[in-house]
Motif scaffolding. Structure first.
Motif, PDB file in Angstrom:
ATOM      1  N   GLU A 142       0.845  -1.201   0.000  1.00  0.00           N
ATOM      2  CA  GLU A 142       0.000   0.000   0.000  1.00  0.00           C
ATOM      3  C   GLU A 142       0.880   1.251   0.000  1.00  0.00           C
ATOM      4  OE1 GLU A 142      -2.782  -0.614   3.232  1.00  0.00           O
ATOM      5  OE2 GLU A 142      -3.821  -2.197   2.128  1.00  0.00           O
ATOM      6  N   CYS A 143       1.841   1.231  -0.886  1.00  0.00           N
ATOM      7  CA  CYS A 143       2.751   2.382  -1.022  1.00  0.00           C
ATOM      8  C   CYS A 143       2.975   2.663  -2.498  1.00  0.00           C
ATOM      9  CB  CYS A 143       4.124   2.064  -0.416  1.00  0.00           C
ATOM     10  SG  CYS A 143       4.207   2.114   1.374  1.00  0.00           S
ATOM     11  N   ASP A 144       2.758   3.920  -2.911  1.00  0.00           N
ATOM     12  CA  ASP A 144       3.153   4.302  -4.272  1.00  0.00           C
ATOM     13  C   ASP A 144       4.655   4.549  -4.306  1.00  0.00           C
ATOM     14  OD1 ASP A 144       0.668   4.352  -5.711  1.00  0.00           O
ATOM     15  OD2 ASP A 144       0.103   6.033  -4.428  1.00  0.00           O
ATOM     16  N   PHE A 145       5.228   4.828  -3.138  1.00  0.00           N
ATOM     17  CA  PHE A 145       6.673   5.047  -3.031  1.00  0.00           C
ATOM     18  C   PHE A 145       7.085   4.682  -1.622  1.00  0.00           C
ATOM     19  CE2 PHE A 145       4.338   8.818  -1.933  1.00  0.00           C
ATOM     20  CZ  PHE A 145       4.911   9.215  -0.739  1.00  0.00           C
ATOM     21  N   TYR A 146       8.353   4.309  -1.467  1.00  0.00           N
ATOM     22  CA  TYR A 146       8.889   4.016  -0.135  1.00  0.00           C
ATOM     23  C   TYR A 146       9.747   5.183   0.315  1.00  0.00           C
ATOM     24  CZ  TYR A 146       8.070  -0.973  -1.303  1.00  0.00           C
ATOM     25  OH  TYR A 146       7.540  -2.174  -1.659  1.00  0.00           O
ATOM     26  N   PHE A 147       9.881   5.311   1.608  1.00  0.00           N
ATOM     27  CA  PHE A 147      10.905   6.223   2.116  1.00  0.00           C
ATOM     28  C   PHE A 147      12.228   5.470   2.125  1.00  0.00           C
ATOM     29  CE2 PHE A 147       7.379   8.781   3.125  1.00  0.00           C
ATOM     30  CZ  PHE A 147       7.885  10.064   3.143  1.00  0.00           C
TER      31      PHE A 147
ATOM     32  N   VAL B 277      19.407   5.912   0.619  1.00  0.00           N
ATOM     33  CA  VAL B 277      19.656   4.485   0.449  1.00  0.00           C
ATOM     34  C   VAL B 277      18.329   3.745   0.551  1.00  0.00           C
ATOM     35  CG1 VAL B 277      20.843   2.458   1.368  1.00  0.00           C
ATOM     36  CG2 VAL B 277      21.955   4.699   1.480  1.00  0.00           C
ATOM     37  N   SER B 278      18.072   2.917  -0.441  1.00  0.00           N
ATOM     38  CA  SER B 278      16.881   2.081  -0.389  1.00  0.00           C
ATOM     39  C   SER B 278      17.322   0.635  -0.523  1.00  0.00           C
ATOM     40  CB  SER B 278      15.935   2.432  -1.542  1.00  0.00           C
ATOM     41  OG  SER B 278      14.892   1.471  -1.590  1.00  0.00           O
ATOM     42  N   THR B 279      16.686  -0.240   0.228  1.00  0.00           N
ATOM     43  CA  THR B 279      16.927  -1.667   0.033  1.00  0.00           C
ATOM     44  C   THR B 279      15.686  -2.278  -0.629  1.00  0.00           C
ATOM     45  OG1 THR B 279      16.082  -2.263   2.219  1.00  0.00           O
ATOM     46  CG2 THR B 279      18.445  -1.793   2.059  1.00  0.00           C
TER      47      THR B 279
HETATM   48  C1  LIG Z   1      14.517   3.756   5.777  1.00  0.00           C
HETATM   49  C2  LIG Z   1      13.363   4.067   6.695  1.00  0.00           C
HETATM   50  C3  LIG Z   1      12.936   5.458   6.346  1.00  0.00           C
HETATM   51  C4  LIG Z   1      11.859   6.064   7.186  1.00  0.00           C
HETATM   52  O1  LIG Z   1      10.937   5.358   7.637  1.00  0.00           O
HETATM   53  O2  LIG Z   1      11.964   7.294   7.330  1.00  0.00           O
HETATM   54  C5  LIG Z   1      12.289   3.003   6.498  1.00  0.00           C
HETATM   55  N1  LIG Z   1      12.197   2.226   7.569  1.00  0.00           N
HETATM   56  C6  LIG Z   1      13.065   2.621   8.553  1.00  0.00           C
HETATM   57  C7  LIG Z   1      13.316   1.915   9.725  1.00  0.00           C
HETATM   58  C8  LIG Z   1      12.679   0.699  10.181  1.00  0.00           C
HETATM   59  N2  LIG Z   1      11.480   0.252   9.753  1.00  0.00           N
HETATM   60  C9  LIG Z   1      11.187  -0.926  10.440  1.00  0.00           C
HETATM   61  C10 LIG Z   1      12.249  -1.188  11.353  1.00  0.00           C
HETATM   62  C11 LIG Z   1      12.314  -2.376  12.341  1.00  0.00           C
HETATM   63  C12 LIG Z   1      13.320  -3.437  11.918  1.00  0.00           C
HETATM   64  C13 LIG Z   1      12.901  -4.198  10.675  1.00  0.00           C
HETATM   65  O3  LIG Z   1      11.765  -4.634  10.567  1.00  0.00           O
HETATM   66  O4  LIG Z   1      13.771  -4.375   9.812  1.00  0.00           O
HETATM   67  C14 LIG Z   1      13.196  -0.189  11.153  1.00  0.00           C
HETATM   68  C15 LIG Z   1      14.561  -0.059  11.784  1.00  0.00           C
HETATM   69  C16 LIG Z   1      14.644   0.829  12.958  1.00  0.00           C
HETATM   70  O5  LIG Z   1      13.607   1.307  13.454  1.00  0.00           O
HETATM   71  O6  LIG Z   1      15.786   1.010  13.384  1.00  0.00           O
HETATM   72  C17 LIG Z   1       9.961  -1.712  10.309  1.00  0.00           C
HETATM   73  C18 LIG Z   1       9.390  -1.914   8.953  1.00  0.00           C
HETATM   74  N3  LIG Z   1       9.480  -1.059   7.894  1.00  0.00           N
HETATM   75  C19 LIG Z   1       8.776  -1.561   6.851  1.00  0.00           C
HETATM   76  C20 LIG Z   1       8.149  -2.771   7.272  1.00  0.00           C
HETATM   77  C21 LIG Z   1       7.146  -3.575   6.461  1.00  0.00           C
HETATM   78  C22 LIG Z   1       7.734  -4.726   5.752  1.00  0.00           C
HETATM   79  O7  LIG Z   1       8.975  -4.905   5.631  1.00  0.00           O
HETATM   80  O8  LIG Z   1       6.920  -5.528   5.251  1.00  0.00           O
HETATM   81  C23 LIG Z   1       8.590  -3.021   8.577  1.00  0.00           C
HETATM   82  C24 LIG Z   1       8.317  -4.247   9.435  1.00  0.00           C
HETATM   83  C25 LIG Z   1       7.122  -4.129  10.369  1.00  0.00           C
HETATM   84  C26 LIG Z   1       6.874  -5.424  11.094  1.00  0.00           C
HETATM   85  O9  LIG Z   1       7.688  -6.336  11.081  1.00  0.00           O
HETATM   86  O10 LIG Z   1       5.779  -5.471  11.652  1.00  0.00           O
HETATM   87  C27 LIG Z   1       8.673  -0.969   5.546  1.00  0.00           C
HETATM   88  C28 LIG Z   1       9.326   0.133   5.054  1.00  0.00           C
HETATM   89  N4  LIG Z   1      10.209   0.878   5.733  1.00  0.00           N
HETATM   90  C29 LIG Z   1      10.806   1.744   4.897  1.00  0.00           C
HETATM   91  C30 LIG Z   1      11.641   2.801   5.286  1.00  0.00           C
HETATM   92  C31 LIG Z   1      10.451   1.439   3.477  1.00  0.00           C
HETATM   93  C32 LIG Z   1      11.553   0.573   2.839  1.00  0.00           C
HETATM   94  C33 LIG Z   1      12.964   1.184   2.986  1.00  0.00           C
HETATM   95  C34 LIG Z   1      14.038   0.324   2.409  1.00  0.00           C
HETATM   96  O11 LIG Z   1      13.821  -0.431   1.506  1.00  0.00           O
HETATM   97  O12 LIG Z   1      15.188   0.431   2.828  1.00  0.00           O
HETATM   98  C35 LIG Z   1       9.170   0.617   3.646  1.00  0.00           C
HETATM   99  C36 LIG Z   1       8.995  -0.511   2.626  1.00  0.00           C
HETATM  100  C37 LIG Z   1       7.917   1.461   3.435  1.00  0.00           C
HETATM  101  C38 LIG Z   1       7.933   2.803   4.121  1.00  0.00           C
HETATM  102  O13 LIG Z   1       7.617   2.853   5.314  1.00  0.00           O
HETATM  103  O14 LIG Z   1       8.229   3.805   3.410  1.00  0.00           O
HETATM  104  C39 LIG Z   1      13.714   3.899   8.208  1.00  0.00           C
HETATM  105  C40 LIG Z   1      15.213   3.996   8.549  1.00  0.00           C
HETATM  106  C41 LIG Z   1      15.632   5.458   8.642  1.00  0.00           C
HETATM  107  C42 LIG Z   1      16.982   5.664   9.193  1.00  0.00           C
HETATM  108  O15 LIG Z   1      17.270   5.392  10.363  1.00  0.00           O
HETATM  109  O16 LIG Z   1      17.832   6.191   8.455  1.00  0.00           O
END
Ligand SMILES: C[C@@]1(CC(=O)O)C2=NC(=C\c3[nH]c(c(CCC(=O)O)c3CC(=O)O)Cc3[nH]c(c(CC(=O)O)c3CCC(=O)O)/C=C3\N/C(=C\2)[C@@H](CCC(=O)O)[C@]3(C)CC(=O)O)/[C@H]1CCC(=O)O
Ligand SMILES: NC(=O)c1ccc[n+]([C@@H]2O[C@H](COP(=O)([O-])OP(=O)(O)OC[C@H]3O[C@@H](n4cnc5c(N)ncnc54)[C@H](O)[C@@H]3O)[C@@H](O)[C@H]2O)c1
Length: 310
Positions: A172-177, A190-192
């Motif tokens: 449910e995202c048109d774009f990720y952060f 950086v995106s993974t």
């Molecule tokens: C980069 C960053 C930017 C920001 O949010 O600003 C960001 N997530 C961050 C941190 C973080 N998020 C989560 C953890 C816990 C550890 C873990 O799960 O790994 C941590 C780590 C922490 O908190 O340290 C939980 C999590 N996140 C997502 C899911 C759903 C899934 O994977 O299905 C779940 C699992 C929920 C669950 O398990 O219930 C999904 C997304 N998170 C994204 C971005 C997008 C993909 C980015 C990419 O591809 O890199 C995406 C797809 C959509 C979106 O949200 O845009 C920011 C770091 C900023 C920084 O510190 O620099």
């Protein structure tokens, strides 16, 4: 058919002439692997390659990484917790006009601060579908701890063709952060691609450590010079010469030299645009009024520093 697999470990190369082409060159503990596959067919003694091999190989499954311009545009944030706070920082850094919808009781300390500072407009209640019609939203960011409501908002956004991100719900995202490093005009994201957000954050910190400490300032200086150059050579038909001269300038000076460049240096440097030359930084510094004065004072005037008589 020649198959060549090249695995390398290298340090991040950061030279002005190369930075455009290097997004991320891996080093320990991150290793990159490049596979080059080339085929050559001999025809009439000439090696001939098929057109598609001359061009970058397509590696699907990525994201389109763009620098979205939201300056002065309305953006809606739903929710006022920790995730919303992070989104708001990114939006304000991009000069967006932010509205936050969230009951006051749910605001965390950071979002409350943004509201109190009037950095964002606050609507003190839960989200209503009519909120989506309020303005011509550039994007809608949802960061609430209610998955059912999130999905409903996503569906409404799609009906209204609004671009949206539902935190933590990739489908449910048109774009990720992404994880963002910021140094003045320099931004590195950086995106993974949803695989490992925490690793994105680690890689971002890793890259930031390798960067020259003055990269942001050097880019700022080059930006100023580019603006001045457009004043000196404004015509569209000058484009190719302008670009080729700017490339030479960007390649010629070190990061330190770019940071050191004064307004006077830029004015002097621009006099070399017409003859299409780029002086060394040493020569440029020698053109400063203060350097010319000092050089004049140093010139041997025929006397020996003492006088005889009287
Ligand atoms: C980069 C960053 C930017 C920001 O949010 O600003 C960001 N997530 C961050 C941190 C973080 N998020 C989560 C953890 C816990 C550890 C873990 O799960 O790994 C941590 C780590 C922490 O908190 O340290 C939980 C999590 N996140 C997502 C899911 C759903 C899934 O994977 O299905 C779940 C699992 C929920 C669950 O398990 O219930 C999904 C997304 N998170 C994204 C971005 C997008 C993909 C980015 C990419 O591809 O890199 C995406 C797809 C959509 C979106 O949200 O845009 C920011 C770091 C900023 C920084 O510190 O620099
Ligand atoms: N992508 C990421 O980096 C990441 C990281 C951690 C958590 N999350 C997810 O993001 C979401 C928010 O996380 P959080 O830590 O900010 O939660 P939080 O509990 O700190 O904040 C949730 C906010 O949503 C508000 N809210 C709830 N329902 C609402 C509604 N109908 N209308 C308006 N506001 C409403 C609450 O008042 C609160 O301000 C959760 O789904 C969480 O799993 C994402």
């Amino acid at each position: 058919m020649v198959t060549l697999e090249w695995r390398f470990r290298s340090r991040l190369l950061f030279h002005p002439s190369r930075h455009r082409h290097v997004f991320f060159s891996a080093a320990n503990p991150f290793r990159a692997s490049i596979t080059i596959v080339a085929t050559a067919k001999t025809h009439g003694g000439m090696a001939e390659s098929r057109p598609q091999e001359k061009y970058p190989a397509i590696q699907g499954g990525g994201s389109l990484m763009i620098a979205w311009q939201v300056k002065g545009k309305p953006v809606l944030v739903i929710g006022g917790g920790e995730v919303a706070a992070g989104r708001i920082v990114h939006l304000l850094n991009a000069d967006a006009v932010v509205t936050v919808i969230c009951p006051s009781s749910g605001l965390n300390a950071e979002v409350s601060y943004r509201v109190a500072q009037k950095q964002v407009t606050h609507v003190d209640r839960i989200f209503l579908p009519s909120d989506l019609d309020d303005k011509d939203w550039s994007m809608v960011l949802v960061a609430i701890d209610d998955p059912a409501a999130s999905t409903q908002i996503w569906k409404l956004c799609k009906q209204k063709r609004l671009v949206a991100n539902i935190a933590d719900v990739p489908p449910e995202c048109d774009f990720y952060f992404g994880s963002v490093h910021r140094d003045g005009p320099l931004q590195i994201m950086v995106s993974t691609n949803g695989k490992g957000p925490r690793l994105a954050s680690m890689i971002r910190r890793f890259i930031a450590k390798q960067l020259p400490s003055n990269a942001g300032r050097a880019i700022e200086a080059i930006g100023e010079l580019r603006v001045k150059l457009r004043q000196v050579a404004p015509k569209p038909e000058e484009g190719p010469k302008r670009m080729s001269w700017m490339k030479d300038v960007s390649d010629r000076y070190s990061w330190e030299e770019m940071c050191e460049m004064t307004d006077e240096d830029m004015t002097n440097l621009l006099t070399f645009y017409e003859p299409n030359r780029v002086p060394s930084f040493h020569d440029l510094r020698g053109m400063r009024a203060s350097a010319i004065e000092a050089a004049k004072a140093d010139v041997f005037d025929g006397s020996f520093g003492f006088s005889v008589g009287a």
